[in-house]
Design a protein around this motif. Structure first.
Motif, PDB file in Angstrom:
ATOM      1  N   GLY A 197      -7.421  -3.949   3.067  1.00  0.00           N
ATOM      2  CA  GLY A 197      -6.274  -4.668   3.588  1.00  0.00           C
ATOM      3  C   GLY A 197      -6.567  -6.139   3.826  1.00  0.00           C
ATOM      4  O   GLY A 197      -7.715  -6.549   4.026  1.00  0.00           O
ATOM      5  N   SER A 198      -5.497  -6.937   3.810  1.00  0.00           N
ATOM      6  CA  SER A 198      -5.613  -8.367   4.103  1.00  0.00           C
ATOM      7  C   SER A 198      -4.221  -8.908   4.391  1.00  0.00           C
ATOM      8  O   SER A 198      -3.216  -8.289   4.053  1.00  0.00           O
ATOM      9  N   ASN A 199      -4.186 -10.087   5.010  1.00  0.00           N
ATOM     10  CA  ASN A 199      -2.892 -10.717   5.267  1.00  0.00           C
ATOM     11  C   ASN A 199      -2.199 -11.110   3.979  1.00  0.00           C
ATOM     12  O   ASN A 199      -0.977 -11.060   3.874  1.00  0.00           O
ATOM     13  N   ASP A 200      -2.988 -11.532   3.012  1.00  0.00           N
ATOM     14  CA  ASP A 200      -2.452 -11.880   1.703  1.00  0.00           C
ATOM     15  C   ASP A 200      -3.535 -11.657   0.652  1.00  0.00           C
ATOM     16  O   ASP A 200      -4.724 -11.546   0.976  1.00  0.00           O
ATOM     17  N   ILE A 201      -3.127 -11.599  -0.578  1.00  0.00           N
ATOM     18  CA  ILE A 201      -4.032 -11.262  -1.674  1.00  0.00           C
ATOM     19  C   ILE A 201      -5.116 -12.338  -1.843  1.00  0.00           C
ATOM     20  O   ILE A 201      -6.299 -12.039  -2.011  1.00  0.00           O
ATOM     21  N   ASP A 202      -4.702 -13.607  -1.808  1.00  0.00           N
ATOM     22  CA  ASP A 202      -5.659 -14.684  -2.055  1.00  0.00           C
ATOM     23  C   ASP A 202      -6.786 -14.693  -1.037  1.00  0.00           C
ATOM     24  O   ASP A 202      -7.938 -14.963  -1.375  1.00  0.00           O
ATOM     25  N   SER A 203      -6.455 -14.403   0.230  1.00  0.00           N
ATOM     26  CA  SER A 203      -7.501 -14.426   1.261  1.00  0.00           C
ATOM     27  C   SER A 203      -8.533 -13.344   1.014  1.00  0.00           C
ATOM     28  O   SER A 203      -9.728 -13.546   1.258  1.00  0.00           O
TER      29      SER A 203
END
Length: 257
Positions: free
Chosen positions: A123-129
């Motif tokens: 999981g992540s806040n957004d893909i790029d991060s």
């Protein structure tokens, strides 16, 4: 499926889950300073029959540090509790459900007929991060191998719908080389059916295709049709877009289901 076939599918899935959770337990703590939260399944799996469709996202938007509590096999069998709560109706990623209901084709989004999970299990806040984390490329590649296995060898769905063309359809196509890939002009593909269908709708939504400006992609993934659609939470999707996408998928799925 016969009882024997059900048992074989279940046992294959259990073996897959065992190997995935072992991979997550080993890899999750190494991704970033505090490790990366692990999760993937939103819906329950379908193991007693061939699912109509696998809805496939890129990765869960469930950020956080790694915790051994993440590595619970329960979620692989029971799905995300939030997905089976009233909160589900608020999920932007699941807005396609309303479009299928509008299109009078609820079968693909009826519980027990679909599987909804993510191709990448961190999981992540957004893909790029997530992609910026050292070691993430190798983790993504291994996740995709597991995803191919569970789709091709265990679920064997009648079709796959990927949420996001660049991050899901194109990513999988780059690694696994789909055949017969084509772009679909959604407005042209659904023009006549959308206008005719909308004539009978009292709510006035999706009245024409003039505001429908989204393209889809279609291919074959080892003979399983796979469709790439804009991510359902994409802010620029209009009602016309949702309606056209749902009607296009309806026309395609009715040939398969």
């Amino acid at each position: 499926m016969s009882k024997i076939e059900k048992t074989e599918v279940y046992e294959k899935y259990v073996n897959w889950v065992d190997r995935v959770t072992a991979f997550l337990a080993e890899t999750g703590p190494k991704l970033g300073e505090n490790g990366t939260h692990c999760c993937t399944f939103q819906s329950k799996p379908v193991l007693d029959k061939q699912p109509d469709v696998v809805f496939l996202g890129y990765n869960p938007h469930e950020s956080g540090a790694f915790s051994q509590d993440d590595i619970i096999q329960k979620r692989f069998f029971e799905g995300n509790p939030a997905f089976y709560s009233p909160e589900r109706k608020k999920w932007k990623v699941w807005k396609l459900e309303g479009a299928f209901e509008w299109a009078e084709y609820p079968q693909p989004i009826t519980d027990g007929n679909f599987v909804f999970f993510n191709a990448v299990y961190f999981g992540s806040n957004d893909i790029d991060s997530f992609k910026r984390i050292p070691g993430s490329n190798e983790a993504i590649d291994k996740c995709l191998d597991f995803t191919k296995e569970v789709i091709q060898e265990i679920f064997e769905p009648k079709c796959v719908v990927g949420f996001s063309i660049p991050e899901c359809f194109d990513m999988l196509n780059k690694k696994f080389q789909f055949s017969k890939v084509e772009s679909i002009d959604t407005a042209k593909a659904t023009d006549s059916m959308l206008i005719e269908f909308a004539k009978n709708k009292k709510n006035g939504a999706w009245k024409n295709t003039y505001s429908c400006c989204q393209s889809l992609k279609k291919g074959l993934w080892n003979e399983i049709p796979i469709y790439g659609i804009p991510h359902p939470s994409y802010s620029r999707l209009s009602n016309d877009d949702y309606g056209a996408i749902a009607l296009y998928l309806r026309s395609e799925m009715q040939k398969l289901l």
